[in-house]
Design a protein around this motif. Structure first.
Motif, PDB file in Angstrom:
ATOM      1  N   TYR A 108      -8.516 -11.714   7.793  1.00  5.09           N
ATOM      2  CA  TYR A 108      -6.931 -11.059   7.601  1.00  5.09           C
ATOM      3  C   TYR A 108      -7.619  -9.625   6.878  1.00  5.09           C
ATOM      4  O   TYR A 108      -6.505  -8.558   7.884  1.00  5.09           O
ATOM      5  CB  TYR A 108      -6.381 -11.231   5.850  1.00  5.09           C
ATOM      6  N   LEU A 109      -8.243  -8.868   6.765  1.00  3.86           N
ATOM      7  CA  LEU A 109      -8.636  -7.770   6.266  1.00  3.86           C
ATOM      8  C   LEU A 109      -8.436  -6.998   8.105  1.00  3.86           C
ATOM      9  O   LEU A 109      -7.792  -5.683   8.153  1.00  3.86           O
ATOM     10  CB  LEU A 109     -10.088  -7.352   5.410  1.00  3.86           C
ATOM     11  N   ILE A 110      -9.141  -7.827   8.739  1.00 10.05           N
ATOM     12  CA  ILE A 110      -9.762  -6.617  10.679  1.00 10.05           C
ATOM     13  C   ILE A 110      -8.123  -6.809  11.122  1.00 10.05           C
ATOM     14  O   ILE A 110      -7.786  -5.834  11.073  1.00 10.05           O
ATOM     15  CB  ILE A 110     -10.933  -7.731  11.367  1.00 10.05           C
ATOM     16  N   LEU A 111      -7.429  -7.907  10.813  1.00 11.73           N
ATOM     17  CA  LEU A 111      -5.626  -7.492  11.164  1.00 11.73           C
ATOM     18  C   LEU A 111      -5.262  -6.853  10.774  1.00 11.73           C
ATOM     19  O   LEU A 111      -4.491  -5.888  11.602  1.00 11.73           O
ATOM     20  CB  LEU A 111      -5.424  -8.918  11.040  1.00 11.73           C
ATOM     21  N   SER A 112      -4.848  -6.326   9.279  1.00 10.51           N
ATOM     22  CA  SER A 112      -4.859  -5.957   8.447  1.00 10.51           C
ATOM     23  C   SER A 112      -4.700  -4.448   9.142  1.00 10.51           C
ATOM     24  O   SER A 112      -4.408  -2.943   9.033  1.00 10.51           O
ATOM     25  CB  SER A 112      -4.710  -6.001   7.100  1.00 10.51           C
ATOM     26  N   ILE A 113      -6.581  -4.189   8.951  1.00  9.75           N
ATOM     27  CA  ILE A 113      -7.036  -2.495   9.195  1.00  9.75           C
ATOM     28  C   ILE A 113      -6.997  -2.240  10.918  1.00  9.75           C
ATOM     29  O   ILE A 113      -6.143  -1.261  11.006  1.00  9.75           O
ATOM     30  CB  ILE A 113      -8.690  -2.790   9.518  1.00  9.75           C
ATOM     31  N   ALA A 114      -6.256  -3.125  11.837  1.00 11.44           N
ATOM     32  CA  ALA A 114      -5.830  -2.577  12.903  1.00 11.44           C
ATOM     33  C   ALA A 114      -4.814  -2.765  13.075  1.00 11.44           C
ATOM     34  O   ALA A 114      -4.267  -2.139  13.946  1.00 11.44           O
ATOM     35  CB  ALA A 114      -6.409  -4.264  13.996  1.00 11.44           C
ATOM     36  N   ILE A 115      -3.674  -3.342  12.140  1.00 15.04           N
ATOM     37  CA  ILE A 115      -2.008  -3.017  11.961  1.00 15.04           C
ATOM     38  C   ILE A 115      -2.173  -1.527  11.886  1.00 15.04           C
ATOM     39  O   ILE A 115      -1.403  -0.448  12.232  1.00 15.04           O
ATOM     40  CB  ILE A 115      -1.331  -3.212  11.404  1.00 15.04           C
ATOM     41  N   ALA A 116      -2.982  -0.975  10.746  1.00 13.78           N
ATOM     42  CA  ALA A 116      -3.113   0.760  10.452  1.00 13.78           C
ATOM     43  C   ALA A 116      -3.489   1.251  11.612  1.00 13.78           C
ATOM     44  O   ALA A 116      -2.315   2.768  11.517  1.00 13.78           O
ATOM     45  CB  ALA A 116      -3.747  -0.380   9.234  1.00 13.78           C
ATOM     46  N   ALA A 117      -4.596   0.713  11.825  1.00 13.82           N
ATOM     47  CA  ALA A 117      -5.417   2.084  13.191  1.00 13.82           C
ATOM     48  C   ALA A 117      -3.649   2.374  14.354  1.00 13.82           C
ATOM     49  O   ALA A 117      -3.671   2.907  14.889  1.00 13.82           O
ATOM     50  CB  ALA A 117      -6.374   1.493  13.312  1.00 13.82           C
ATOM     51  N   TRP A 118      -3.210   1.520  15.197  1.00 16.22           N
ATOM     52  CA  TRP A 118      -2.864   1.292  15.603  1.00 16.22           C
ATOM     53  C   TRP A 118      -1.292   2.086  15.563  1.00 16.22           C
ATOM     54  O   TRP A 118      -0.695   2.712  16.018  1.00 16.22           O
ATOM     55  CB  TRP A 118      -2.401  -0.390  15.918  1.00 16.22           C
TER      56      TRP A 118
ATOM     57  N   ALA B  71      11.544  -0.054  -1.573  1.00 19.33           N
ATOM     58  CA  ALA B  71      11.068  -0.472  -1.176  1.00 19.33           C
ATOM     59  C   ALA B  71       8.927  -0.530  -0.274  1.00 19.33           C
ATOM     60  O   ALA B  71       8.683  -1.205  -0.271  1.00 19.33           O
ATOM     61  CB  ALA B  71      11.450  -1.084   0.544  1.00 19.33           C
ATOM     62  N   SER B  72       9.287   0.799  -0.457  1.00 18.36           N
ATOM     63  CA  SER B  72       8.823   1.290   0.546  1.00 18.36           C
ATOM     64  C   SER B  72       6.847   0.733  -0.030  1.00 18.36           C
ATOM     65  O   SER B  72       5.411   0.276   0.703  1.00 18.36           O
ATOM     66  CB  SER B  72       8.282   2.630   0.882  1.00 18.36           C
ATOM     67  N   PRO B  73       6.784   0.928  -1.275  1.00 21.48           N
ATOM     68  CA  PRO B  73       5.452   0.687  -1.818  1.00 21.48           C
ATOM     69  C   PRO B  73       4.967  -1.211  -2.168  1.00 21.48           C
ATOM     70  O   PRO B  73       4.103  -1.300  -2.289  1.00 21.48           O
ATOM     71  CB  PRO B  73       6.098   0.871  -3.120  1.00 21.48           C
ATOM     72  N   ILE B  74       5.774  -2.404  -2.003  1.00 16.92           N
ATOM     73  CA  ILE B  74       6.123  -3.051  -1.918  1.00 16.92           C
ATOM     74  C   ILE B  74       5.089  -4.091  -1.114  1.00 16.92           C
ATOM     75  O   ILE B  74       4.345  -4.904  -0.918  1.00 16.92           O
ATOM     76  CB  ILE B  74       7.076  -3.794  -2.359  1.00 16.92           C
ATOM     77  N   MET B  75       5.476  -3.264  -0.068  1.00 17.83           N
ATOM     78  CA  MET B  75       5.152  -3.692   1.585  1.00 17.83           C
ATOM     79  C   MET B  75       5.173  -3.965   2.827  1.00 17.83           C
ATOM     80  O   MET B  75       5.946  -2.397   2.907  1.00 17.83           O
ATOM     81  CB  MET B  75       6.495  -6.125   1.655  1.00 17.83           C
ATOM     82  N   ASP B  76       4.739  -3.810   3.695  1.00 19.67           N
ATOM     83  CA  ASP B  76       3.861  -2.766   5.244  1.00 19.67           C
ATOM     84  C   ASP B  76       3.345  -4.106   5.603  1.00 19.67           C
ATOM     85  O   ASP B  76       2.797  -5.319   5.208  1.00 19.67           O
ATOM     86  CB  ASP B  76       3.551  -1.723   5.109  1.00 19.67           C
ATOM     87  N   PRO B  77       3.576  -4.345   7.577  1.00 15.29           N
ATOM     88  CA  PRO B  77       2.344  -5.037   7.718  1.00 15.29           C
ATOM     89  C   PRO B  77       1.551  -5.357   7.710  1.00 15.29           C
ATOM     90  O   PRO B  77       0.955  -6.526   7.210  1.00 15.29           O
ATOM     91  CB  PRO B  77       2.492  -4.081   9.499  1.00 15.29           C
ATOM     92  N   SER B  78       0.268  -4.180   6.963  1.00 10.58           N
ATOM     93  CA  SER B  78      -1.079  -4.847   6.414  1.00 10.58           C
ATOM     94  C   SER B  78      -0.788  -5.424   4.817  1.00 10.58           C
ATOM     95  O   SER B  78      -1.937  -6.201   5.198  1.00 10.58           O
ATOM     96  CB  SER B  78      -2.049  -3.514   6.402  1.00 10.58           C
TER      97      SER B  78
END
Length: 348
Positions: free
Chosen positions: A59-69, A131-138
């Motif tokens: 899950y960390l790898i996918l989260s990092i990939a989303i942020a970097a993308w 809304a912004s501090p609560i959720m994002d894709p990562s």
């Protein structure tokens, strides 16, 4: 050369180093204190943290990939499109943008300053702001991995719902002439975050064809990896101590049960106790395992994400006192409502 003639690190350098390494130092301090007073617990806590990091690695790898993308393609520039149109439409789209969009490392506060300075209605800005501090894709990926997909979906809906609720309340108040001039005197136009609104650029989806964007992808990957690693390491160490030292019956008696009191308690506790959005996930997971009501966990995460002491201080520095007070009131009431509705859903 004498000692007095040697170059000395500037205060700003010390401050930067402290900011970069304070979380790692806190983790190290915990292990050192445990090693002195309870060696077996030190070994158990270190083993627990390493094992937890390994289990969450996918899950960390996918989260990092989303942020970097998002950073490399410029997908976060799409946020600029959320703030055009009729006020009520902007409230809806602002809440969706805040709850679903990733953001650059500049943070949300400069972006909020830019929006308000440019005359975007406070109702739409408040919807995004809440809304912004609560959720994002990562965050969604990590929440699903640690607390389950149902919890992640519910938390996303809570973020969007809180944004819409806050935006509508502000819209009604603003129509009566309240909340004029929301920014404190002297607040600028938003810095690097504001450029996304002043001069939005289209995303470049094939970022790998551009050397500068490839470099940004690598930088964001490294920065996000270090950020998540330090906070999750600290969180897992604290979780290990919580599981070892906090009796399950204590958690159950305070935050368990099906009534509204555990949810109200978790909402208020979330303000001072919240560490970081990512760090809070394993802590809540551990508390739920010990008997914390799921609705209380939801209230804790929502309230803590919006009203944690660091976030509240940033809002206080940016907004006038009436806007700050309304922000806190909307956050706490919305977090309580989210927890209560999630608890009710669990009973259906």
């Amino acid at each position: 050369m004498t000692d007095s003639s040697l170059p000395r690190p500037s205060p700003s350098l010390w401050a930067s180093a402290w900011k970069d390494y304070r979380v790692w130092l806190a983790s190290l301090a915990i292990l050192l204190v445990l090693a002195v007073f309870d060696t077996s617990q030190a070994v158990e806590s270190a083993t627990f943290a390493v094992g937890a990091l390994i289990r969450t690695a996918p899950y960390l790898i996918l989260s990092i990939a989303i942020a970097a993308w998002a950073g490399a393609t410029g997908a976060d520039n799409l946020i600029a499109k959320a703030f055009t149109g009729a006020p009520l439409v902007m409230v809806l789209v602002g809440a969706l943008a805040g709850g679903l969009s990733p953001f650059c490392s500049c943070g949300v506060i400069p972006l909020i300053a830019a929006l308000l300075a440019m005359g975007v209605p406070l109702s739409a800005v408040m919807a995004f702001w809440l809304a912004s501090p609560i959720m994002d894709p990562s965050m969604f990926v990590l929440t699903a991995g640690m607390l389950g997909a149902e919890f992640a979906i519910a938390k996303t809906l809570a973020a969007i719902g809180l944004g819409i609720f806050g935006g509508l309340v502000v819209h009604v108040l603003a129509r009566g002439g309240a909340l004029a001039d929301p920014l404190r005197e002297g607040v600028g136009n938003g810095g690097c975050g504001g450029s996304k609104i002043r001069a939005p650029k289209p995303p470049v989806w094939r970022f790998w064809q551009d050397a500068e964007r490839r470099a940004k992808f690598a930088k964001v990957s490294v920065d996000t990896t270090l950020f998540l690693a330090k906070w999750l390491t600290l969180a897992f160490l604290i979780e290990s101590l919580m599981l070892a030292w906090v009796p399950a019956e204590t958690v159950t008696s305070v935050l368990g049960g099906q009534g509204l009191m555990p949810i109200a308690t978790a909402t208020l506790v979330g303000v001072p106790a919240y560490l970081n959005g990512y760090a809070a996930l394993p802590l809540v997971g551990g508390l739920i395992e010990q008997g914390m009501a799921p609705g209380a966990g939801m209230a804790f995460l929502v309230a803590g994400g919006v009203t944690s002491i660091p976030a509240a201080m940033a809002v206080w520095a940016l907004a006038r006192p009436p806007v700050f007070a309304l922000y806190i009131a909307l956050s706490l009431s919305g977090a309580f409502a989210a927890g209560a509705m999630f608890q009710l859903w669990q009973l259906v």
